[in-house]
Design a protein around this motif. Structure first.
Motif, PDB file in Angstrom:
ATOM      1  N   ASP A  84      11.827 118.617 -46.837  1.00 24.99           N
ATOM      2  CA  ASP A  84      12.893 118.018 -46.054  1.00 24.99           C
ATOM      3  C   ASP A  84      13.458 119.043 -45.070  1.00 24.99           C
ATOM      4  O   ASP A  84      12.961 120.175 -44.983  1.00 24.99           O
ATOM      5  N   ASP A  85      14.466 118.667 -44.329  1.00 24.90           N
ATOM      6  CA  ASP A  85      15.008 119.541 -43.288  1.00 24.90           C
ATOM      7  C   ASP A  85      15.578 120.838 -43.853  1.00 24.90           C
ATOM      8  O   ASP A  85      15.621 121.864 -43.163  1.00 24.90           O
ATOM      9  N   ALA A  86      15.993 120.802 -45.124  1.00 28.10           N
ATOM     10  CA  ALA A  86      16.558 122.000 -45.744  1.00 28.10           C
ATOM     11  C   ALA A  86      15.485 122.889 -46.382  1.00 28.10           C
ATOM     12  O   ALA A  86      15.800 123.949 -46.924  1.00 28.10           O
ATOM     13  N   GLY A  87      14.240 122.434 -46.318  1.00 27.14           N
ATOM     14  CA  GLY A  87      13.155 123.218 -46.889  1.00 27.14           C
ATOM     15  C   GLY A  87      12.864 122.912 -48.344  1.00 27.14           C
ATOM     16  O   GLY A  87      12.017 123.569 -48.966  1.00 27.14           O
ATOM     17  N   ALA A  88      13.520 121.903 -48.906  1.00 21.70           N
ATOM     18  CA  ALA A  88      13.269 121.511 -50.289  1.00 21.70           C
ATOM     19  C   ALA A  88      12.096 120.528 -50.343  1.00 21.70           C
ATOM     20  O   ALA A  88      11.819 119.830 -49.361  1.00 21.70           O
ATOM     21  N   PRO A  89      11.377 120.467 -51.465  1.00 19.99           N
ATOM     22  CA  PRO A  89      10.282 119.495 -51.585  1.00 19.99           C
ATOM     23  C   PRO A  89      10.781 118.072 -51.355  1.00 19.99           C
ATOM     24  O   PRO A  89      11.834 117.688 -51.858  1.00 19.99           O
ATOM     25  N   SER A  90      10.033 117.302 -50.593  1.00 18.47           N
ATOM     26  CA  SER A  90      10.384 115.908 -50.349  1.00 18.47           C
ATOM     27  C   SER A  90      10.186 115.089 -51.619  1.00 18.47           C
ATOM     28  O   SER A  90       9.556 115.543 -52.592  1.00 18.47           O
ATOM     29  N   ALA A  91      10.718 113.865 -51.625  1.00 20.54           N
ATOM     30  CA  ALA A  91      10.516 112.975 -52.769  1.00 20.54           C
ATOM     31  C   ALA A  91       9.030 112.711 -52.990  1.00 20.54           C
ATOM     32  O   ALA A  91       8.554 112.625 -54.134  1.00 20.54           O
ATOM     33  N   TYR A  92       8.276 112.616 -51.896  1.00 23.69           N
ATOM     34  CA  TYR A  92       6.825 112.420 -52.002  1.00 23.69           C
ATOM     35  C   TYR A  92       6.168 113.603 -52.690  1.00 23.69           C
ATOM     36  O   TYR A  92       5.374 113.437 -53.622  1.00 23.69           O
ATOM     37  N   LEU A  93       6.496 114.820 -52.269  1.00 20.38           N
ATOM     38  CA  LEU A  93       5.883 115.999 -52.866  1.00 20.38           C
ATOM     39  C   LEU A  93       6.295 116.140 -54.328  1.00 20.38           C
ATOM     40  O   LEU A  93       5.479 116.540 -55.169  1.00 20.38           O
ATOM     41  N   ALA A  94       7.526 115.783 -54.653  1.00 22.50           N
ATOM     42  CA  ALA A  94       7.969 115.830 -56.046  1.00 22.50           C
ATOM     43  C   ALA A  94       7.139 114.879 -56.903  1.00 22.50           C
ATOM     44  O   ALA A  94       6.767 115.209 -58.040  1.00 22.50           O
ATOM     45  N   ALA A  95       6.827 113.699 -56.367  1.00 22.13           N
ATOM     46  CA  ALA A  95       6.004 112.738 -57.106  1.00 22.13           C
ATOM     47  C   ALA A  95       4.590 113.270 -57.289  1.00 22.13           C
ATOM     48  O   ALA A  95       3.975 113.079 -58.350  1.00 22.13           O
ATOM     49  N   VAL A  96       4.057 113.930 -56.263  1.00 23.25           N
ATOM     50  CA  VAL A  96       2.729 114.536 -56.372  1.00 23.25           C
ATOM     51  C   VAL A  96       2.723 115.603 -57.461  1.00 23.25           C
ATOM     52  O   VAL A  96       1.803 115.673 -58.288  1.00 23.25           O
ATOM     53  N   LEU A  97       3.739 116.439 -57.475  1.00 23.19           N
ATOM     54  CA  LEU A  97       3.827 117.500 -58.484  1.00 23.19           C
ATOM     55  C   LEU A  97       3.911 116.912 -59.890  1.00 23.19           C
ATOM     56  O   LEU A  97       3.284 117.435 -60.824  1.00 23.19           O
ATOM     57  N   GLU A  98       4.647 115.815 -60.037  1.00 24.64           N
ATOM     58  CA  GLU A  98       4.737 115.167 -61.342  1.00 24.64           C
ATOM     59  C   GLU A  98       3.371 114.620 -61.754  1.00 24.64           C
ATOM     60  O   GLU A  98       2.953 114.751 -62.911  1.00 24.64           O
ATOM     61  N   GLY A  99       2.656 113.993 -60.803  1.00 25.13           N
ATOM     62  CA  GLY A  99       1.332 113.460 -61.101  1.00 25.13           C
ATOM     63  C   GLY A  99       0.336 114.546 -61.436  1.00 25.13           C
ATOM     64  O   GLY A  99      -0.466 114.405 -62.372  1.00 25.13           O
ATOM     65  N   LEU A 100       0.375 115.649 -60.716  1.00 27.60           N
ATOM     66  CA  LEU A 100      -0.520 116.759 -61.005  1.00 27.60           C
ATOM     67  C   LEU A 100      -0.203 117.377 -62.359  1.00 27.60           C
ATOM     68  O   LEU A 100      -1.105 117.813 -63.084  1.00 27.60           O
ATOM     69  N   GLY A 101       1.085 117.405 -62.704  1.00 26.67           N
ATOM     70  CA  GLY A 101       1.461 117.916 -64.017  1.00 26.67           C
ATOM     71  C   GLY A 101       0.887 117.059 -65.127  1.00 26.67           C
ATOM     72  O   GLY A 101       0.383 117.568 -66.138  1.00 26.67           O
ATOM     73  N   ARG A 102       0.944 115.734 -64.957  1.00 20.69           N
ATOM     74  CA  ARG A 102       0.348 114.824 -65.940  1.00 20.69           C
ATOM     75  C   ARG A 102      -1.152 115.024 -66.030  1.00 20.69           C
ATOM     76  O   ARG A 102      -1.726 115.035 -67.128  1.00 20.69           O
ATOM     77  N   LEU A 103      -1.793 115.192 -64.879  1.00 24.20           N
ATOM     78  CA  LEU A 103      -3.234 115.432 -64.883  1.00 24.20           C
ATOM     79  C   LEU A 103      -3.578 116.728 -65.603  1.00 24.20           C
ATOM     80  O   LEU A 103      -4.512 116.785 -66.415  1.00 24.20           O
ATOM     81  N   ASP A 104      -2.829 117.775 -65.314  1.00 25.62           N
ATOM     82  CA  ASP A 104      -3.103 119.077 -65.933  1.00 25.62           C
ATOM     83  C   ASP A 104      -2.957 118.984 -67.448  1.00 25.62           C
ATOM     84  O   ASP A 104      -3.822 119.457 -68.197  1.00 25.62           O
ATOM     85  N   ARG A 105      -1.866 118.361 -67.906  1.00 24.97           N
ATOM     86  CA  ARG A 105      -1.678 118.213 -69.346  1.00 24.97           C
ATOM     87  C   ARG A 105      -2.778 117.338 -69.947  1.00 24.97           C
ATOM     88  O   ARG A 105      -3.274 117.601 -71.053  1.00 24.97           O
ATOM     89  N   GLY A 106      -3.177 116.300 -69.198  1.00 28.27           N
ATOM     90  CA  GLY A 106      -4.231 115.416 -69.686  1.00 28.27           C
ATOM     91  C   GLY A 106      -5.576 116.098 -69.790  1.00 28.27           C
ATOM     92  O   GLY A 106      -6.310 115.909 -70.764  1.00 28.27           O
ATOM     93  N   TYR A 107      -5.918 116.915 -68.785  1.00 29.87           N
ATOM     94  CA  TYR A 107      -7.191 117.638 -68.816  1.00 29.87           C
ATOM     95  C   TYR A 107      -7.221 118.634 -69.968  1.00 29.87           C
ATOM     96  O   TYR A 107      -8.262 118.841 -70.608  1.00 29.87           O
ATOM     97  N   ARG A 108      -6.071 119.263 -70.237  1.00 28.65           N
ATOM     98  CA  ARG A 108      -6.022 120.243 -71.319  1.00 28.65           C
ATOM     99  C   ARG A 108      -6.160 119.573 -72.684  1.00 28.65           C
ATOM    100  O   ARG A 108      -6.729 120.151 -73.617  1.00 28.65           O
TER     101      ARG A 108
END
Length: 243
Positions: A133-157
């Protein structure tokens, strides 16, 4: 060709991602990898099958989209026709990268060669999703991607324990999908495995208790239920062939 780069605010403040669905954006794929943690959602739309890893040293789970390379029967032009998008598709073009030297936290990487990655001036940039976002924080979209990648990582492990349990109880069997295409030609799809329903039904209480205790019973039943999606997938193939 891919070009994996570390995502940073300095390098990607202006980067945006085209979240549309189309063959041009890389969605024309026959299958994608899935993890047992998402089987409940996947089974509602796609057949869940298993295939040997490239090294032939184990198994991996996949959601089946079509019967030939680059055939995605759920892709209707620029629309994905299913109620759930598997995590491996939903998080593209991002991936989990190795932690920095001396660290233990994985880093976020981006496939910079993906057609989804847009820079200022590219067609479709204004309608695409920013990473920050304009303040340099992760956007809501990027936060959702990070959550999905976290689920994938835990799932692969966690997945190796699931596949070891399937092999320990001899629950995997080769699957051959046979059907007539729109021209009446016999088709056969091989190189996949599925859950052996008869062997699963014959397991005793001790084995079922062990599978339930370890969290494997639910994904097994979801994988079995998902096979009901094979007939509708064949129907999609035949309708598409008829135009």
């Amino acid at each position: 060709m891919t070009d994996h780069v570390l995502v940073t605010i300095d390098d990607h403040r202006a980067t945006r991602i085209d979240r549309g669905r189309s063959a041009v954006l890389g969605d024309a794929v026959q299958l994608c990898l899935i993890v047992p943690d998402e089987f409940r959602s996947v089974q509602n739309a796609y057949p869940i099958l298993f295939q040997r890893t490239a090294a032939r040293d184990g198994f991996q789970a996949v959601a089946l989209f079509g019967f030939a390379p680059e055939e995605n029967l759920y892709l209707e032009g620029d629309r994905w026709d299913a109620p759930y998008l598997p995590l491996a598709m939903a998080t593209r073009p991002f991936l989990i990268g190795p932690p920095p030297q001396g660290g233990d936290v994985p880093q976020l990487h981006l496939d910079a060669a993906s057609p989804r990655v847009l820079a200022p001036g590219n067609a479709g940039y204004d309608a695409a999703s920013p990473l920050f976002d304009d303040a340099g924080a992760p956007s809501a979209y990027l936060a959702a991607v990070l959550e999905g990648l976290g689920r994938l990582d835990r799932g692969y492990r966690a997945a190796p324990d699931f596949f070891l349990a399937l092999e320990r109880h001899d629950l995997l069997e080769p699957v051959s999908i046979r059907f007539d295409d729109a021209e009446g030609n016999a088709r056969q799809i091989v190189d996949f495995h599925g859950i052996d329903e008869e062997r699963f039904a014959a397991l005793d209480g001790s084995a079922l208790g062990e599978l339930h205790r370890d969290g494997h019973l639910l994904p097994i039943t979801m994988a079995l239920a998902s096979l009901a999606n094979i007939a509708p997938l064949i129907a999609r193939h035949q309708r598409r062939a008829h135009g």
